[in-house]
Motif scaffolding. Structure first.
Motif, PDB file in Angstrom:
ATOM      1  N   GLY A 118       0.748  -1.168  -0.104  1.00 28.12           N
ATOM      2  CA  GLY A 118       0.080   0.055  -0.013  1.00 28.12           C
ATOM      3  C   GLY A 118       0.918   1.167  -0.020  1.00 28.12           C
ATOM      4  O   GLY A 118       1.774   1.149   0.790  1.00 28.12           O
ATOM      5  N   ARG A 119       0.869   2.164  -0.984  1.00 30.83           N
ATOM      6  CA  ARG A 119       1.373   3.464  -0.945  1.00 30.83           C
ATOM      7  C   ARG A 119       0.802   4.316  -0.144  1.00 30.83           C
ATOM      8  O   ARG A 119      -0.734   4.577  -0.276  1.00 30.83           O
ATOM      9  CB  ARG A 119       1.577   3.804  -2.548  1.00 30.83           C
ATOM     10  CG  ARG A 119       2.326   2.757  -3.241  1.00 30.83           C
ATOM     11  CD  ARG A 119       3.525   2.000  -2.760  1.00 30.83           C
ATOM     12  NE  ARG A 119       4.725   3.097  -2.769  1.00 30.83           N
ATOM     13  CZ  ARG A 119       5.921   2.805  -2.367  1.00 30.83           C
ATOM     14  NH1 ARG A 119       6.320   1.784  -1.990  1.00 30.83           N
ATOM     15  NH2 ARG A 119       7.031   3.665  -2.202  1.00 30.83           N
ATOM     16  N   GLY A 219      -4.794   1.195  -4.888  1.00 31.64           N
ATOM     17  CA  GLY A 219      -6.423   1.039  -5.119  1.00 31.64           C
ATOM     18  C   GLY A 219      -7.023   0.081  -4.233  1.00 31.64           C
ATOM     19  O   GLY A 219      -8.162   0.196  -3.937  1.00 31.64           O
ATOM     20  N   ASN A 220      -6.416  -0.364  -3.252  1.00 30.00           N
ATOM     21  CA  ASN A 220      -6.963  -1.289  -2.403  1.00 30.00           C
ATOM     22  C   ASN A 220      -6.734  -0.829  -1.005  1.00 30.00           C
ATOM     23  O   ASN A 220      -5.652  -0.497  -0.480  1.00 30.00           O
ATOM     24  CB  ASN A 220      -6.339  -2.693  -2.209  1.00 30.00           C
ATOM     25  CG  ASN A 220      -6.759  -3.582  -3.707  1.00 30.00           C
ATOM     26  OD1 ASN A 220      -7.787  -3.031  -4.224  1.00 30.00           O
ATOM     27  ND2 ASN A 220      -5.735  -4.401  -4.253  1.00 30.00           N
ATOM     28  N   ASN A 221      -8.102  -0.971  -0.194  1.00 28.59           N
ATOM     29  CA  ASN A 221      -7.689  -0.669   1.346  1.00 28.59           C
ATOM     30  C   ASN A 221      -6.809  -1.341   2.171  1.00 28.59           C
ATOM     31  O   ASN A 221      -6.672  -2.585   1.841  1.00 28.59           O
ATOM     32  CB  ASN A 221      -9.125  -0.502   1.913  1.00 28.59           C
ATOM     33  CG  ASN A 221      -9.858   0.688   1.634  1.00 28.59           C
ATOM     34  OD1 ASN A 221     -10.756   0.509   0.551  1.00 28.59           O
ATOM     35  ND2 ASN A 221      -9.641   1.640   2.259  1.00 28.59           N
ATOM     36  N   LEU A 222      -6.021  -0.866   3.045  1.00 22.01           N
ATOM     37  CA  LEU A 222      -5.433  -1.864   4.004  1.00 22.01           C
ATOM     38  C   LEU A 222      -6.178  -2.407   5.230  1.00 22.01           C
ATOM     39  O   LEU A 222      -6.976  -1.693   5.979  1.00 22.01           O
ATOM     40  CB  LEU A 222      -4.074  -0.943   4.639  1.00 22.01           C
ATOM     41  CG  LEU A 222      -3.300  -0.195   3.587  1.00 22.01           C
ATOM     42  CD1 LEU A 222      -2.326   0.710   4.104  1.00 22.01           C
ATOM     43  CD2 LEU A 222      -2.617  -1.083   2.729  1.00 22.01           C
ATOM     44  N   TYR A 236     -11.289  10.245  -7.353  1.00 24.87           N
ATOM     45  CA  TYR A 236     -10.373  10.754  -8.203  1.00 24.87           C
ATOM     46  C   TYR A 236     -10.291   9.689  -9.234  1.00 24.87           C
ATOM     47  O   TYR A 236     -10.815   8.424  -9.012  1.00 24.87           O
ATOM     48  CB  TYR A 236      -9.007  10.935  -7.576  1.00 24.87           C
ATOM     49  CG  TYR A 236      -9.044  12.126  -6.855  1.00 24.87           C
ATOM     50  CD1 TYR A 236      -8.877  13.248  -7.377  1.00 24.87           C
ATOM     51  CD2 TYR A 236      -8.809  11.854  -5.290  1.00 24.87           C
ATOM     52  CE1 TYR A 236      -8.978  14.343  -6.343  1.00 24.87           C
ATOM     53  CE2 TYR A 236      -8.850  13.119  -4.496  1.00 24.87           C
ATOM     54  CZ  TYR A 236      -9.074  14.191  -4.923  1.00 24.87           C
ATOM     55  OH  TYR A 236      -9.117  15.394  -4.101  1.00 24.87           O
ATOM     56  N   ASP A 237      -9.730   9.698 -10.546  1.00 17.77           N
ATOM     57  CA  ASP A 237      -9.720   8.749 -11.396  1.00 17.77           C
ATOM     58  C   ASP A 237      -8.932   7.836 -11.628  1.00 17.77           C
ATOM     59  O   ASP A 237      -8.954   6.669 -12.363  1.00 17.77           O
ATOM     60  CB  ASP A 237      -9.973   9.408 -12.881  1.00 17.77           C
ATOM     61  CG  ASP A 237     -10.878  10.645 -12.807  1.00 17.77           C
ATOM     62  OD1 ASP A 237     -11.892  10.399 -11.971  1.00 17.77           O
ATOM     63  OD2 ASP A 237     -10.762  11.540 -13.510  1.00 17.77           O
ATOM     64  N   TYR A 238      -7.735   7.827 -10.715  1.00 17.52           N
ATOM     65  CA  TYR A 238      -6.544   6.892 -10.964  1.00 17.52           C
ATOM     66  C   TYR A 238      -6.162   6.516  -9.397  1.00 17.52           C
ATOM     67  O   TYR A 238      -6.149   7.219  -8.706  1.00 17.52           O
ATOM     68  CB  TYR A 238      -5.365   7.672 -11.721  1.00 17.52           C
ATOM     69  CG  TYR A 238      -5.782   8.060 -13.120  1.00 17.52           C
ATOM     70  CD1 TYR A 238      -5.718   7.257 -14.014  1.00 17.52           C
ATOM     71  CD2 TYR A 238      -6.262   9.321 -13.399  1.00 17.52           C
ATOM     72  CE1 TYR A 238      -5.684   7.512 -15.211  1.00 17.52           C
ATOM     73  CE2 TYR A 238      -6.587   9.590 -14.665  1.00 17.52           C
ATOM     74  CZ  TYR A 238      -6.370   8.801 -15.363  1.00 17.52           C
ATOM     75  OH  TYR A 238      -6.357   9.250 -16.833  1.00 17.52           O
ATOM     76  N   ALA A 239      -5.656   5.291  -9.601  1.00 15.68           N
ATOM     77  CA  ALA A 239      -4.897   4.696  -8.532  1.00 15.68           C
ATOM     78  C   ALA A 239      -4.119   3.593  -8.823  1.00 15.68           C
ATOM     79  O   ALA A 239      -4.016   3.087  -9.923  1.00 15.68           O
ATOM     80  CB  ALA A 239      -5.973   3.976  -7.571  1.00 15.68           C
ATOM     81  N   THR A 240      -2.852   3.296  -8.247  1.00 20.09           N
ATOM     82  CA  THR A 240      -2.005   2.665  -8.731  1.00 20.09           C
ATOM     83  C   THR A 240      -2.263   1.225  -7.991  1.00 20.09           C
ATOM     84  O   THR A 240      -2.859   1.073  -7.035  1.00 20.09           O
ATOM     85  CB  THR A 240      -0.245   2.847  -8.631  1.00 20.09           C
ATOM     86  OG1 THR A 240      -0.068   2.873  -7.098  1.00 20.09           O
ATOM     87  CG2 THR A 240      -0.154   4.265  -9.132  1.00 20.09           C
ATOM     88  N   SER A 241      -1.442   0.249  -8.493  1.00 20.66           N
ATOM     89  CA  SER A 241      -1.330  -1.055  -7.880  1.00 20.66           C
ATOM     90  C   SER A 241       0.192  -1.505  -7.935  1.00 20.66           C
ATOM     91  O   SER A 241       0.796  -1.270  -8.934  1.00 20.66           O
ATOM     92  CB  SER A 241      -2.254  -2.097  -8.840  1.00 20.66           C
ATOM     93  OG  SER A 241      -1.532  -3.426  -8.453  1.00 20.66           O
TER      94      SER A 241
END
Lengths: 312, 501
Positions: A118-119, A219-222, A236-241
């Motif tokens: 997770g970032r 993109g995923n909760n911790l 927002y429209d973007y999240a990384t993996s």
């Protein structure tokens, strides 16, 4: 005497080639400075793989230019399987690779991933904002005042820049050679915000109360920090993996790839290893090729931001 | 009371034969590998890491720490005896060490280096022991802006104090910076000055550069000089004629060196606490400071023992503070620190802000290991000095061949990359050209070492402060160092002007 030496060499040479892989130490190339989240995780994995394979696995740091220097150095190394590259999946689809033709992701193949990272967006504990909303308000009122540092020109940094663009905020952005120097910079007050992974020096400092966690950029909760929202949840429209993964040269022998993949799988089932990660609130497991490809796809659309936002 | 308890618990972990044995073994291996040009402490550590797998974690740590300390002293041995630095940080030790060898005083020079190394190392470990937290606080105050100013200051001093004169020094320094630009842009990775070569575009490490530039070129140079002398009928003897051998090191000489060691410790510790400046710079600045403070600076370069003491104190004092950012922030400052981080991680320990409070016994165990290693270095060093100086009497050609072989192996072994060998050869030609043209080599070397981080930090600064370069003149630490740089240039110009008149 000479003949004897020659014979000895021959015997040694033959016995060496007859031995099964690996018959000498392996290198694990980490293309960032030592001390960041990928680096610390790799040091644990390397230690356990060394025990599993019976040969040392040495972590080699080749930092610089958001991982591209280490990637280039890795491609120059022998493709015999004794050199393994550690990279976050996000780095491979990183926009910075797009205009560097020699750094072709098709030149490497995955052994597998070991941790979904997770970032997190961190801010200084003494900053005039404590939450993501307060940050937006403060940055809006103080254009050009806040400074953001990233461990590299990563998709994560692009997601943050997308947030800035969408909110029309003016925050100065710069890059460091990995999460460790970025963490040092925020603790010294040279930047106000950094992005970093769980288990990184910045995350450790946040647990100690020296930094605040504002939100996620992946993109995923911790599981252990459910209150942190993903960019998608905030509209927002973007999240990384990001999956930390190990790679070989694309033309490395298949049997070597199988040996190493099996070793990685065994190591990731080791209870001692899981305990070491659990002490940092991390739960590693084996991620196969499909999941890595999926991670590429999930984070891949961040690449569009390269054209929208432009290079840093 | 709690401190005492922590120290005692730390002692408990240490006073096992395995730990002491590992530390001693590490020091011994370090001295040997440091003394072989081409096998730097980095390579020594990489070679020894496999052995630490069979030891318990404290013993493994002890071995690695002993190794890096031993190597740091070992590098001085070939510097003094052969004028070939065993490690890049020992380059400066040769300035006065080799002239002493030529005067038949090799033993004296080695002992000066040994005492200065061990004393400065111990003092800097005390700094780590008692003042880790404030030093760490000071270290993180240095951000990109301050870092640029400090590097500019270091480069300016190195250039203007150059023996061949300030202008040549500055030219040599700028040439070093230019050579450093070959490779990848540190921020974006775009290839520069690579002429379409894929190998060049990945950039280059300092190890092949330093080995080629200093070691290989020195071997070729000495070989050619020896040939010339032989043609003129002179023998290959290194000793100057009519000199009395003197290998002792008296108490009076030790006292004479003390101020140099003190200055070296202060400067080295300061440099060591800052990430990315490096021990060679600490050693050089310490040497310059001692030379400036001396009553008769003309003795330096001709065999002044204070010069050796200053150089060795300056580089060994970096050792202790180098670990501070690791322990207090979890950020390793060099390779040895990175490996210690790995050892901590395996123990389930996470260095960082809370580490000092939560893991105090482990921390004190580490400190005590450092102290013990210094004593081992002293012991092995004393044993070695009486024997290794005999190497001067060996036929030179065998030594050249052996050193050349080790230098090439050392170049290749770092990244197992053949291209590094071409790189080392290219730099050996540049080194030979410098020797032929009397261009000082130290500014070029230090500029090459610091160039990459200087550029990165300038770029980061300009990203964070888009208003431009004036930021360098508004931050206090930065202003102090830039003002000192201008003062150094001003003073040099003034002195040159006086000399002209």
């Amino acid at each position: 005497m000479k003949k004897l030496l020659l014979a000895l060499c021959l015997v040694l040479g033959l016995s060496a080639s007859a031995q099964a892989f690996p018959d000498r130490p392996l290198n694990l190339i980490v293309p960032f400075n030592a001390g960041g989240s990928l680096d610390s995780m790799c040091r644990i994995i390397a230690e356990f793989m060394a025990q599993d394979l019976g040969k040392p696995v040495m972590v080699v740091n080749r930092p610089g230019a958001s991982g591209t220097i280490g990637f280039a150095a890795f491609l120059k190394m022998p493709n015999d399987g004794y050199n393994v590259l550690a990279l976050p999946t996000s780095t491979i689809i990183s926009p910075v690779f797009q205009d560097r033709p020699p750094l072709d992701p098709s030149k490497i193949k995955a052994l597998g991933g070991f941790l979904e990272s997770g970032r997190i967006l961190f801010s200084r504990a003494d900053a005039p904002f404590k939450t993501f909303e307060e940050f937006l308000a403060y940055a809006g009122k103080n254009p050009g005042k806040l400074k953001f540092g990233s461990g590299g020109d990563t998709p994560t940094a692009y997601v943050f820049r997308h947030i800035l663009a969408k909110e029309k905020l003016d925050v100065n952005v710069t890059l460091f050679n990995g999460g460790a120097p970025a963490a040092a910079a925020i603790m010294g007050g040279h930047v106000d915000l950094v992005e970093g992974g769980i288990g990184s020096p910045a995350d450790v400092a946040a647990t100690a109360g020296k930094l605040n966690r504002l939100c996620l950029l992946t993109g995923n909760n911790l599981a252990n920090l459910p209150e942190l929202k993903t960019p998608l949840q905030m509209g927002y429209d973007y999240a990384t993996s990001v999956i930390f993964s190990l790679f070989l040269h694309a033309d490395a022998p298949d049997e070597v790839q199988n040996i190493l993949t099996d070793s990685l799988k065994r190591v990731l089932a080791n209870k001692d290893l899981l305990k070491k990660f659990a002490s940092r609130n991390l739960s590693p497991r084996y991620y196969g090729n499909e999941e890595i490809t999926h991670s590429f796809a999930a984070g891949g659309h961040v690449g569009e931001l390269y054209n929208i936002l432009g290079k840093l | 009371m709690e401190l005492l308890h922590n120290i005692l618990t730390g002692m408990d972990m240490l006073l096992q034969w395995q730990v002491l044995f590992s530390a001693a073994g590490g020091v011994l291996a370090g001295v040997v590998m440091g003394a072989i040009p081409g096998l730097s402490d980095i390579i020594a550590i990489c070679l020894m890491v496999p052995f630490t797998y069979y030891l318990n974690p404290v013993a493994g740590l002890a071995m690695l720490m002993g190794l890096s300390k031993g190597a740091n002293f070992g590098g001085a041995i070939p510097s003094i005896l052969l004028n070939i630095p065993g490690t890049p940080q020992a380059v400066i030790t040769a300035f006065d060490g080799f002239p002493l060898t030529r005067q038949g005083k090799a033993g004296k020079a080695l002992k000066a280096a040994l005492y200065a190394s061990c004393l400065a190392d111990t003092l800097s470990d005390c700094l780590l022991f008692f003042f880790a937290a404030p030093v760490a606080l000071a270290a993180i105050m240095v951000g990109p802006v301050e870092n640029v100013a400090i590097v500019v200051f270091a480069l300016t001093l190195v250039a203007v104090t150059s023996q061949a004169g300030p202008l040549v020094g500055i030219a040599s320094m700028l040439f070093g910076l230019l050579l450093r630009c070959v490779g990848a842009d540190p921020l974006t990775g775009a290839p520069r000055l690579a002429f379409g070569s894929y190998e060049l575009s990945a950039g280059m490490d300092t190890v092949p550069m330093a080995l080629g530039f200093f070691v290989i070129s020195e071997i070729i140079w000495q070989f050619c000089e020896g040939k010339k002398a032989a043609n003129q009928g002179a023998g290959p003897d290194v000793l100057d004629e009519e000199c009395d051998e003197d290998h002792g090191f008296s108490w009076a000489e030790f006292k004479q060196c003390l101020p140099a060691i003190g200055r070296g410790t202060a400067i080295g510790s300061l440099i060591g606490a800052l990430p990315g400046i490096g021990t060679t710079v600490g050693s050089y600045l310490s040497y310059v400071a001692t030379k400036k403070a001396a009553k008769d600076p003309s003795r330096f370069g001709k065999g002044a023992i204070e010069g050796i003491a200053a150089s060795e104190a300056g580089n060994n004092a970096c050792n202790g503070p180098n670990l501070i950012p690791l322990i207090t922030l979890g950020i390793p400052g060099n390779l040895a620190a990175a490996l210690i981080l790995g050892a901590f991680t395996m123990q389930g320990l996470t260095p960082g802000p809370m580490f000092m409070e939560q893991q105090a016994p482990m921390l004190y165990a580490l400190f005590i290991v450092l102290f013990f290693s210094n004593f081992f270095t002293l012991g092995f060093g004393l044993l070695a000095t009486s024997y290794v100086r005999k190497i001067v009497n060996f036929p030179r050609n065998y030594i050249y061949a052996a050193v050349l072989a080790f230098a090439l192996v050392g170049t290749y072994i770092v990244h197992s990359n053949t291209f590094d060998l071409y790189y080392a050869f290219a730099f050996s030609i540049i080194g030979l050209a410098c020797r032929k043209a009397n261009i000082p080599m130290i500014p070029l070397l230090i500029a090459y070492i610091l160039g990459a981080s200087l550029e990165l930090k300038i770029r980061q600064t300009l990203n964070l402060y888009p208003e431009g370069l004036q930021i360098f003149f508004t931050k206090p630490i930065s202003v102090v160092f830039l003002a000192a740089s201008f003062a150094a240039i001003g003073y040099t110009v003034y002195r040159q002007y006086r000399l002209r008149k």
